[in-house]
Design a protein around this motif. Structure first.
Motif, PDB file in Angstrom:
ATOM      1  N   PHE B  31       0.836  -1.202   0.000  1.00 13.97           N
ATOM      2  CA  PHE B  31       0.000   0.000   0.000  1.00 13.97           C
ATOM      3  C   PHE B  31       0.873   1.257   0.000  1.00 13.97           C
ATOM      4  CE2 PHE B  31      -2.407   3.355   2.203  1.00 13.97           C
ATOM      5  CZ  PHE B  31      -3.536   3.407   1.392  1.00 13.97           C
ATOM      6  N   GLY B 107      -2.241   0.811   5.876  1.00 16.44           N
ATOM      7  CA  GLY B 107      -3.313   0.603   4.899  1.00 16.44           C
ATOM      8  C   GLY B 107      -4.694   0.560   5.536  1.00 16.44           C
ATOM      9  N   ARG B 111     -10.968   1.306   3.092  1.00 19.34           N
ATOM     10  CA  ARG B 111     -11.547  -0.031   2.991  1.00 19.34           C
ATOM     11  C   ARG B 111     -12.705  -0.136   3.958  1.00 19.34           C
ATOM     12  NH1 ARG B 111      -8.230  -4.169   4.950  1.00 19.34           N
ATOM     13  NH2 ARG B 111      -6.960  -2.658   6.067  1.00 19.34           N
ATOM     14  N   TRP B 333      -6.979   2.231  -3.320  1.00 26.67           N
ATOM     15  CA  TRP B 333      -6.759   0.799  -3.480  1.00 26.67           C
ATOM     16  C   TRP B 333      -6.881   0.345  -4.934  1.00 26.67           C
ATOM     17  CZ3 TRP B 333      -4.778  -2.238   0.257  1.00 26.67           C
ATOM     18  CH2 TRP B 333      -4.768  -1.718   1.558  1.00 26.67           C
ATOM     19  N   ASN B 335      -5.830  -0.094  -8.808  1.00 24.22           N
ATOM     20  CA  ASN B 335      -4.510  -0.431  -9.331  1.00 24.22           C
ATOM     21  C   ASN B 335      -4.377   0.069 -10.766  1.00 24.22           C
ATOM     22  OD1 ASN B 335      -2.000  -1.487  -9.578  1.00 24.22           O
ATOM     23  ND2 ASN B 335      -2.671  -3.631  -9.766  1.00 24.22           N
TER      24      ASN B 335
END
Ligand SMILES: Cc1cc2nc3c(=O)[nH]c(=O)nc-3n(C[C@H](O)[C@H](O)[C@H](O)COP(=O)(O)O)c2cc1C
Ligand code: SF4
Ligand code: SF4
Ligand code: SF4
Ligand code: FES
Ligand code: FES
Lengths: 612, 475, 305
Positions: B31, B107, B111, B333, B335
């Motif tokens: 992260f 991290g 989330r 998060w 990519n």
């Protein structure tokens, strides 16, 4: 959790008692709270609540608000919760009371032997129940010494508790200022008092007891076959032990008769950590075999529980002993220490990386704590209320972990099976109830005591072993002829003379709508006031219901109330049967489910309710 | 786990935790690599913050700091939640950065179940900000100084808007002092009692050319006002919306009539506008809301019908079929991450401005009681069995050392002023730490003692750390 | 979610895996009486009015907490089930004041022909049996029948604990403790019929750890825990459900966003609740949200404190 304590300070003596208790447990690992250094470390040790309350009760004689606050702060238990737990047990007093408390058994076997006269005498000498400055008294349910009825248990502040029996009315008179005297009579009389009057029958569990091997000596135990089974078990390995126990057909002796091998396998199949527990809470009225087995042969229980631990893969075992068994408690404590010193408990046993130790937990006066899930709650420091099943203890038990609970007698059978093999074990008994059973025989028999007989032995043979009906004059009348027997204790059933040929095996009992239960056999002669006995049983359940579920909490009250109406001929027992059915069907645990057995069987037999 | 941290050492604690997480190899390297910038400088900045140094500065045992670091870093999900104990410091923004750094290290952000959660102290602080009650923002957090955004509003409202950021509250009082601010319209606030250095504040309010106060009550501030506009309680006497800490917009509804003469805030503002020559009509709460939805993209999807049916919606909610965002920063998060990477911001511990000395040896922190609310204007009406009243709460040791007793009235003195208050013994404090609630200004005017050193970025004063001494009266 | 097949009252039925029996039955159109059960809290499983018969189980099983298994054979209306439910209701009604239970519960009691009078007139006991040592009780006299009748505890202006209405469902204890508030101000104390909800040593609520969140009130199924406003109105005969409306709004205090349901009668708020099924706080509030409403309404506002 933000603990809030109302203003109530502990006295110096109370603080000292808690501090002593806490420092005795200081080395144990429990989750600690990292806090400021200058603040006392409050430790989240809810499981220390019950022993902590015992420490206060034993040192001070009662538990004050300040003391409860102080203990609660030490182990991080909210005071309302601690109060809820303390007020659950009858051995704890939450109001000031005399330092010496006589618990006078007025339960069935003792009633059959003059307990009410002792009660009257106590009332005359000490005043009403609960009063008195230096000595007070309370009625008590069965104290598990029905072999020496009427029985007494003495709880003392600052000194060891002790039990005694038989007490006679005049003796209790002497007890007023003669507590020391009572104690003097108790000292070291244990072996004599509890010696089993077993006759010539073949014994397995009672062998060392019949041979009078010194229960306080580890050497003596070893010289008489002790610890051979554990060594063999370790050689066999966990899985083979489980297979062997299954093969033997050993079933639980605590009342439910569950196959022990299967129970062990179920727990072993779940993830570690696991626990094993010896259930020594024996409080079923009329039952005292576990007390005798422990008092007279404490190492055997320790060895057997160790084997259970090895076989199930548990590193920790508990023995949960009822609080009214002071002698058994002291002997177990000493035996545990001796076993630890000898390297028979602890880490890396026998150089095989096996770790196993046993903690002794003492109950505090609550029959329900013998129910296995209530027992978990009690150890964990919660109220001794049974849990909902499923999940079963082998899946979710003590501290949420897979747990095996076995009765003391069940475990002791394991020693025999390991040494002699499954076939030898099955040589006695019946195909579905193999082996022997230890019965507690009391009431109007000539030689009350514990008797080990093969399953299937007819009831009359057991009674014959106990000397038959008592011949001598008891009190005001001649006691001669058999009237009825209560089989299985308060949770059991009354049987009349037509049942004397009943083979004492699980399946045969079930055929007659009875069960062997804990193996209590209380015999009454034809002269006994059975209404009084059945009323006492109704009162017992009303007292011992944990109160959690409505059918049992209220049903046991209504049952007792309705008994009075049955007694006075107002009621033929119809409503009592209705209440009983609801309790049996809708209660959470075995207590409520069996609370009407004795009453209903007494109605069926016509022992009570004949007039309506 | 409870860590009895010394007031004002939050950064030291966070940095020591950060160092321990790095030293123990518990960082979320993936992260950090993909979603953040500035890790190396951060690592360098926390390097001196060994557990021992952390303990020396924060008072928290090294073992406790270690336990916290490991528990936080190893947790599957973890949130850092805070209230004003973090922000009401002269370096409140740095405190927040120190915490953000920890979330980036591990991290624990972006989330479900993980994140950074400033818990709001009022039911609609978030909503106030959403609606542009900030000196530099228009509704929907659109920058005042962005010409394009501003002109969208100017067009919709048919009126030019100031092109420069306004003042925050601390700057306003400074401006009053300078004579640059002469009129003030206060809606639903009680600065005469709630602000630090209360005496100074009251003097400044008195010195204004005109003070207009709109409130449910004739508060102390209203007593100083030239015009008072009685308002209805928005949550039970009027309709509208509020936004909670989790960015959830929910409906408030009228359940009871306001007292005679009191009117909903929206009514009052429309009426004031019309007296000032702009006719806004008498729009309903829903009509006003629908105008907002047109101007603030993050609210566009939140119709009243949806708010009703879905039990509130969390912004951003850009269209009628947008369910709203349960949590923010999920983009980190992706990519590769969408948008700018999250920067580590190294911050240094700076002790509270109000120094502890022999003369002022006790650290005073202020705050709330559970049962009371702000200056007690609303909760004061409730007959609360738990009301403690205005007291100075002290550790039992300090009480003993001062030779005073529980309930005894003592004098509490700071570098700015003095008040008298009865002593309450509180075992949850510790020697050298005192607490006072600010709910009872009539009994104990706590903010006479507090310091108005404020954070230049947030404009928040250091209510949480003053230096005081306590004197026995008549000694 | 996969479905499990089972037999319900002789018919094949299906319900999602993981369902409790009560939900499985409800999904198949069979409703079950409950007292101690709430959908959003873990089931205390103590009142036992929800029992059903499951083949293979010796005792009846509680529908509120037993999980459905594939192939289970369930009877919801057998004579055993009807008998147990009727008796449990009768025993409860004969010992507890059930006058404020829900309309549904009332309907069930009529369905089972509940007649608490079968046990005879109830005995008034004055006050909780706190002094009774566990394991001891007064012998019954054969005429009177024990109940939990006792005077209500009125110790403050916020709420009343009227334990004559308490069926000991544990919901309040769980709400005060692990389920919601984590305050642990109250617990079940004593044992058996003397078991009762209590603070430590029965100290007054204001002295206890209670923070007056009223989350216990929210879950109490019998009205034993009741806001003072409602208690007083009921006592004076002024409580008039037909003149009441309920309005949903948001608490005016902190930033959590708790939803409130304001019950308004004659222009004044008489009770505040929070919807149990709302995902912000599942019906839980704090003292300010539940009781801090006296400052609104048409009466002239008093001076601030
Ligand atoms: C009310 C009640 C009390 C019980 N008391 C005891 C007891 O004192 N000792 C005991 O071994 N089992 C007791 N039991 C049975 C236990 O729950 C459990 O079944 C038993 O300990 C299992 O051991 P076993 O398989 O070796 O029999 C009791 C059960 C009930 C319902
Ligand atoms: S049946 Fe009785 S003892 Fe068992 S849980 Fe219910 S109330 Fe408690
Ligand atoms: S009001 Fe809240 S704190 Fe008080 S007893 Fe009820 S749940 Fe517990
Ligand atoms: S007071 Fe209400 S919630 Fe609490 S146990 Fe009694 S009935 Fe249940
Ligand atoms: S000891 Fe008295 S009945 Fe058992
Ligand atoms: S509703 Fe199932 S036990 Fe109460």
């Amino acid at each position: 959790m933000d603990l809030h304590f109302a203003d109530a300070e502990a006295t110096e003596a109370e603080r000292a008692a808690v501090d002593r208790f806490m420092s005795a447990h200081a080395s144990e690992t429990g989750p600690t709270k990292a806090a400021r250094l200058e603040r006392p470390r409050s430790r989240e040790r809810r499981d220390l609540l019950l022993p902590g309350l015992h420490a206060l009760q034993a040192a001070i004689g009662w538990i004050s608000h300040g003391a409860l606050n102080y203990l609660g702060a030490a182990i991080a238990v909210p005071p309302a919760d601690a109060y809820g737990v303390a007020s659950f047990y009858s051995m704890f007093s939450l109001t000031p009371q005399a330092p010496n408390v006589l618990h006078v058994c007025d339960d069935i076997a003792c009633r059959a032997n003059g307990a009410l006269e002792v009660v009257d005498e106590c009332e005359r000498v000490f005043g009403p129940e609960g009063s008195g400055d230096s000595v007070t008294w309370h009625r008590s349910p069965c104290l598990g010494r029905c072999d020496r009825a009427p029985a007494l248990f003495v709880q003392r502040a600052g000194e060891d508790d002790f039990d005694h029996g038989p007490v006679h009315a005049d003796l209790s008179g002497r007890a007023i200022d003669g507590l020391a005297e009572l104690e003097g009579m108790n000292i070291d009389l244990g072996i004599e008092r509890s010696a089993t009057p077993q006759g010539q029958a073949e014994v397995r569990l009672l062998r060392r007891i019949v041979e009078r091997i010194d229960p306080s000596s580890l050497e003596g135990y070893r010289a008489n076959g002790g610890y051979a089974a554990l060594h063999r078990a370790v050689e066999m390995g966990a899985e083979s032990i489980r297979d062997l126990i299954s093969e033997s057909g050993l079933t639980g002796r605590g009342g439910a008769g569950f196959p022990t091998g299967l129970k062990w396998k179920m727990a072993a199949a779940e993830a570690a950590p696991r626990f094993v527990i010896a259930n020594a809470d024996e409080s079923e009225p009329g039952t005292f075999k576990d007390r005798v087995l422990i008092e007279q042969d404490p190492f055997a229980l320790i060895e057997a529980l160790t084997i259970a631990g090895v076989s199930v893969g548990a590193e920790k075992g508990f023995i949960y002993l009822r609080g009214e068994y002071p002698v058994a408690g002291r002997r177990l404590e000493a035996a545990l220490a001796a076993a630890r010193d000898a390297g028979l408990l602890g880490r890396d046993l026998f150089g095989r990386g096996i770790s196993f130790d046993i903690e002794l937990r003492i109950g505090a006066g609550a029959y329900i704590c013998g129910e296995e899930t209530a027992l978990f709650n009690s150890i964990e420091g919660y109220r001794g209320e049974p849990r909902n099943k499923p999940p079963y203890p082998t899946q979710v038990g003590l501290f949420g972990r897979p747990t095996v609970v076995n009765n003391v007698e069940t475990l002791l059978n394991v020693l025999f099976i390991i040494m002699e093999g499954a076939d030898e074990y099955r040589r006695l008994g019946t195909p579905t109830s193999p082996g022997t059973k230890v019965f507690s025989v009391s009431g109007h028999v000539a030689k009350p005591g514990v008797y080990e007989v093969p399953f299937g032995t007819p009831l009359q043979d057991l009674l014959a072993l106990a000397g038959g009906m008592r011949k001598e004059t008891g009190g005001m009348r001649n006691i001669t002829s058999f009237g009825s027997v209560l089989l299985g204790g308060a949770a059991g059933t009354f049987l009349g003379p037509e049942a004397l040929d009943l083979p004492l095996a699980n399946e045969a009992a079930i055929e007659r709508n009875a069960s062997l239960g804990s193996g209590a056999v209380v015999v009454f002669d034809t002269e006994t006031d059975m209404f009084e006995m059945v009323s006492r049983i109704a009162a017992f359940f009303r007292d011992e219901s944990c109160g959690q579920c409505a059918p049992c909490r209220i049903g046991t009250v209504r049952q007792e109330e309705l008994m009075v109406r049955v007694g006075s001929g107002f009621d033929s027992g119809g409503l009592i049967r209705e209440v009983g059915r609801a309790m049996t069907d809708a209660s959470i645990c075995g207590l409520g489910q069996t609370a009407s057995n004795a009453v209903v069987s007494a109605l069926d037999l016509g022992l009570i309710g004949g007039d309506a | 786990m409870w860590l009895g941290i010394d007031v004002g050492s939050d950064i030291a604690l966070a940095n020591a935790v950060g160092r321990e997480i790095i030293a123990a190899g518990l960082t979320n390297d993936e992260f950090i690599r993909s979603a953040t910038t500035g890790f190396d400088q951060y690592q360098e900045s926390v390097e001196p913050w060994t557990l021992e140094r952390g303990e020396a500065v924060t008072g928290v045992p090294a073992e406790g700091i270690r336990e916290l670091a490991h528990a936080y870093a190893k947790a599957g999900t973890a949130q850092l939640c805070w209230t004003l104990g973090i922000t009401e410091h002269h370096n409140g923004s740095d405190n927040v950065f120190a915490l953000i750094n920890l979330a980036l290290l591990t991290g624990h952000v972006g989330r479900y179940g993980s994140g950074l959660v400033p818990i709001r102290g009022q039911n609609n602080v978030q909503g106030g900000g959403d609606m542009g009650a900030l000196p530099n923002k228009l509704p929907g957090f659109q920058d005042v100084e962005n010409d394009e955004l501003r002109s969208k509003f100017e067009l919709a409202w048919g009126s030019p808007l100031p092109a420069k950021n306004g003042w925050n509250i601390s700057q306003m009082f400074d401006a009053m002092e300078q004579g640059d601010l002469r009129s003030l319209y206060v809606i639903g606030e009680n600065p005469a009692q709630s602000e630090a250095q209360a005496e100074r504040v009251r003097d400044l309010l008195r010195g204004l050319d005109s003070l207009i106060v709109q409130d449910l009550y004739l508060t102390k501030t209203a007593e100083l006002a030239d015009v008072v506009l009685p308002a209805a309680a928005s949550w039970a006497e009027a309709d509208g919306t509020v936004t909670s800490s989790e960015r959830r917009v929910q409906r408030v509804r009228k359940a009871v009539e306001a007292p005679e003469g009191a009117r909903a805030d929206t009514d009052i503002l429309s009426a004031v506008a019309s007296r000032l020559g702009t006719d806004l009509g008498e729009p309903s709460a829903e009509e006003i809301w629908n105008e907002l939805r047109k101007l603030s993209p993050m609210h566009a999807g939140m119709s009243y019908a949806r708010l009703e049916a879905e039990g509130g919606l969390q912004w951003p909610c850009r269209s009628e079929d947008d369910p709203g965002d349960l949590f923010l920063h999920g983009r980190l998060w992706a990519n590769p991450p969408e948008g700018p990477l999250a920067p580590f911001v190294p911050v240094e511990h700076v002790a509270p401005v109000d120094e502890l000395t022999e003369e002022y040896p006790i650290r005073l922190t202020t705050g709330r009681h559970l049962e009371s609310y702000n200056t007690g204007v609303q909760t004061g009406q409730m007959s609360s069995p738990k009301r403690l009243g205005g007291t100075i709460d002290l550790d039992p040791h300090d009480v003993r050392n001062l030779g005073v007793e529980a309930g005894e009235v003592v004098r509490v003195i700071s570098r700015r002023g003095a008040v008298e208050a009865p002593v309450r013994v509180d075992r949850n404090l510790r020697p050298g730490l005192a607490f006072m609630a600010f709910h009872f200004p009539e009994e104990v005017d706590v903010n006479v003692l507090t310091i108005d050193a404020w954070d230049p970025r947030s404009g928040t004063a250091e209510f949480k750390a003053s230096a005081i001494r306590v004197e026995k009266i008549g000694a | 979610m996969s479905g499990l097949e089972f037999i319900l009252d002789g018919e094949r039925a299906v319900a999602p895996a993981g369902s409790t029996l009560i939900r499985a039955l409800s999904a198949n159109g069979v409703e079950t009486p409950t007292l101690c059960y709430l959908e959003h809290t873990s089931a205390p499983n103590v009142c036992r009015v929800c029992v059903v018969e499951v083949e293979g189980s010796r005792p009846l099983v509680p529908a509120c907490s037993r999980l459905l298994e594939e192939g289970m054979v369930v009877s919801s209306d057998s004579s055993r089930v009807r008998h147990a439910r009727k008796l449990v209701f009768e025993m409860l009604a004969s010992s507890v004041d059930l006058s404020l239970v829900s309309e549904e519960t009332g309907a069930w009691m009529r369905e089972y022909d509940v007649d608490p009078g079968r046990f005879g007139p109830t005995l008034r006991t004055d006050g909780p049996a706190a002094s009774m040592r566990p394991g001891h009780h007064e012998r019954p006299d054969g005429l009177s029948f024990a109940s939990v009748a006792q005077p209500p505890l009125i110790q403050d202006d916020l709420y009343v604990r009227d334990y004559a209405k308490c069926i000991l469902c544990y919901q309040c204890v769980n709400a005060c403790g692990p389920e919601a508030q984590n305050t642990f101000a109250i617990s079940v104390a004593g044992r058996g019929f003397e078991a009762r909800i209590s603070t430590e040593f029965e100290i007054g609520l204001p002295d206890s750890a209670c923070v007056y969140c009223g989350n216990c009130i929210a879950v109490c199924p019998t009205g034993a825990l009741i806001p003072r406003t409602e208690f007083d109105l009921r006592a004076s005969g002024g409580w008039a459900a037909d003149r009441q409306s309920v309005t949903r709004t948001v608490c005016p205090y902190c930033g959590v966003g708790c939803n409130l349901e304001l019950t308004v009668q004659d222009g004044a708020i008489v009770r505040v609740d929070s919807p149990l099924d709302h995902d912000v706080t599942s019906g839980n509030l704090c003292i300010k949200g539940r009781f801090g409403f006296s400052h609104v309404g048409a009466q002239p506002r008093s001076e601030p404190a």
